[in-house]
Scaffold this active site. Structure first.
Site, PDB file in Angstrom:
ATOM      1  N   ASP A  10       0.863  -1.173   0.000  1.00 26.38           N
ATOM      2  CA  ASP A  10       0.000   0.000   0.000  1.00 26.38           C
ATOM      3  C   ASP A  10       0.906   1.231   0.000  1.00 26.38           C
ATOM      4  O   ASP A  10       2.058   1.171   0.441  1.00 26.38           O
ATOM      5  CB  ASP A  10      -0.889  -0.025   1.244  1.00 26.38           C
ATOM      6  CG  ASP A  10      -1.669   1.259   1.413  1.00 26.38           C
ATOM      7  OD1 ASP A  10      -2.401   1.632   0.475  1.00 26.38           O
ATOM      8  OD2 ASP A  10      -1.526   1.899   2.477  1.00 26.38           O
ATOM      9  N   TYR A  12      -0.308   4.941   0.686  1.00 23.33           N
ATOM     10  CA  TYR A  12      -0.638   6.040   1.593  1.00 23.33           C
ATOM     11  C   TYR A  12      -0.718   5.566   3.042  1.00 23.33           C
ATOM     12  O   TYR A  12      -1.550   4.737   3.397  1.00 23.33           O
ATOM     13  CB  TYR A  12      -1.971   6.670   1.178  1.00 23.33           C
ATOM     14  CG  TYR A  12      -1.909   7.293  -0.195  1.00 23.33           C
ATOM     15  CD1 TYR A  12      -1.263   8.507  -0.394  1.00 23.33           C
ATOM     16  CD2 TYR A  12      -2.473   6.659  -1.296  1.00 23.33           C
ATOM     17  CE1 TYR A  12      -1.190   9.084  -1.661  1.00 23.33           C
ATOM     18  CE2 TYR A  12      -2.408   7.227  -2.559  1.00 23.33           C
ATOM     19  CZ  TYR A  12      -1.767   8.439  -2.730  1.00 23.33           C
ATOM     20  OH  TYR A  12      -1.687   8.996  -3.985  1.00 23.33           O
ATOM     21  N   ARG A  41      -7.972  13.294   5.632  1.00 21.48           N
ATOM     22  CA  ARG A  41      -7.703  11.872   5.402  1.00 21.48           C
ATOM     23  C   ARG A  41      -8.927  11.022   5.714  1.00 21.48           C
ATOM     24  O   ARG A  41      -9.264  10.084   4.971  1.00 21.48           O
ATOM     25  CB  ARG A  41      -6.509  11.440   6.259  1.00 21.48           C
ATOM     26  CG  ARG A  41      -6.206   9.947   6.244  1.00 21.48           C
ATOM     27  CD  ARG A  41      -5.859   9.431   4.865  1.00 21.48           C
ATOM     28  NE  ARG A  41      -5.346   8.060   4.931  1.00 21.48           N
ATOM     29  CZ  ARG A  41      -5.190   7.273   3.881  1.00 21.48           C
ATOM     30  NH1 ARG A  41      -5.499   7.698   2.668  1.00 21.48           N
ATOM     31  NH2 ARG A  41      -4.699   6.057   4.019  1.00 21.48           N
ATOM     32  N   ASN A 119      -4.953   2.735  -3.962  1.00 21.12           N
ATOM     33  CA  ASN A 119      -6.165   3.405  -4.428  1.00 21.12           C
ATOM     34  C   ASN A 119      -5.838   4.664  -5.219  1.00 21.12           C
ATOM     35  O   ASN A 119      -6.703   5.221  -5.891  1.00 21.12           O
ATOM     36  CB  ASN A 119      -7.059   3.765  -3.243  1.00 21.12           C
ATOM     37  CG  ASN A 119      -7.912   2.604  -2.781  1.00 21.12           C
ATOM     38  OD1 ASN A 119      -8.111   1.637  -3.507  1.00 21.12           O
ATOM     39  ND2 ASN A 119      -8.412   2.688  -1.553  1.00 21.12           N
TER      40      ASN A 119
END
Length: 223
Positions: A10, A12, A41, A119
């Site tokens: 991932d 972030y 966030r 994402n």
């Protein structure tokens, strides 16, 4: 780690600190930086999940900008176009966690295929890793944009196996986000949770195979 041939990271919060934007937020709104960053966030994540459920996909930049506008309105802050552009661009220039560059090099030296599975849009991912000179550490940058849905939808995790040409059991998925590690473990990835803050894991019937406090702990698992 027997049988692991590739690692999907991932981006972030795992490799890059999403709250490194707090300094830019504080420049724009003195004394409010951490508050803005936290709400920004939170809403960014919520918007990706909600859009997946509603089948109303927009790319990650749009979801991030929508979340920023919400956060500023919620906190009673006036977001002019110049500040909007400054903070939007800050999300393309996140700072990596200190141990990340060295750990990536060590893992590559072990012959592992390394990928990002995020994402983020292709533009976002490339901008973030290239800004700090880490693009060359990865064999692939994989984006949820390819399937127009966000993690933890299984279609996103499937991208790793298809691209790396490995079985899901041969790919270690690494995330600091417990919801993401939960989704990956449910999909069938061996999973390592980076728990930097001493949090508890999600209560959703899944547990990570490994838990470490930083990326350096991940490298130690291969020794």
């Amino acid at each position: 780690m027997n049988g692991i041939k590739g690692i999907a990271f991932d981006l972030y919060g795992t490799l890059f600190d999403v709250h490194s934007v707090a300094a830019r937020c504080d420049d724009a709104f003195p004394g409010r930086g951490r508050e803005i960053s936290a709400l920004w966030r939170q809403k960014q994540l919520e918007y990706t999940w909600l859009r997946s459920l509603m089948q109303r996909y927009v790319d990650f930049e749009q979801a991030t900008e929508d979340a920023l506008r919400f956060a500023c309105r919620q906190l009673g802050l006036e977001l002019d176009s110049r500040t909007h552009d400054t903070l939007r661009n800050a999300y393309l220039q996140l700072a990596p966690f200190a141990e990340v560059p060295g750990t990536l090099r060590e893992l590559r030296q072990r012959g592992l295929k390394l990928a990002i599975l995020s994402n983020g849009s292709p533009k976002s991912i490339d901008a973030v890793v290239s800004h700090v000179g880490l693009r060359g550490e990865f064999d692939h940058l994989l984006s949820a944009d390819a399937v127009h849905v966000y993690k933890p939808d299984h279609r996103v995790y499937e991208l790793a196996g298809q691209t790396l040409q490995l079985d899901r059991t041969e790919i270690l998925f690494v995330s600091s986000n417990a919801w993401d590690a939960t989704g990956a473990r449910s999909f069938g990835f061996p999973t390592c949770w980076i728990n930097r803050s001493g949090n508890v894991f999600e209560e959703m019937g899944q547990k990570p195979d490994w838990e470490v406090t930083g990326l350096q702990g991940l490298a130690a698992l291969f020794e």
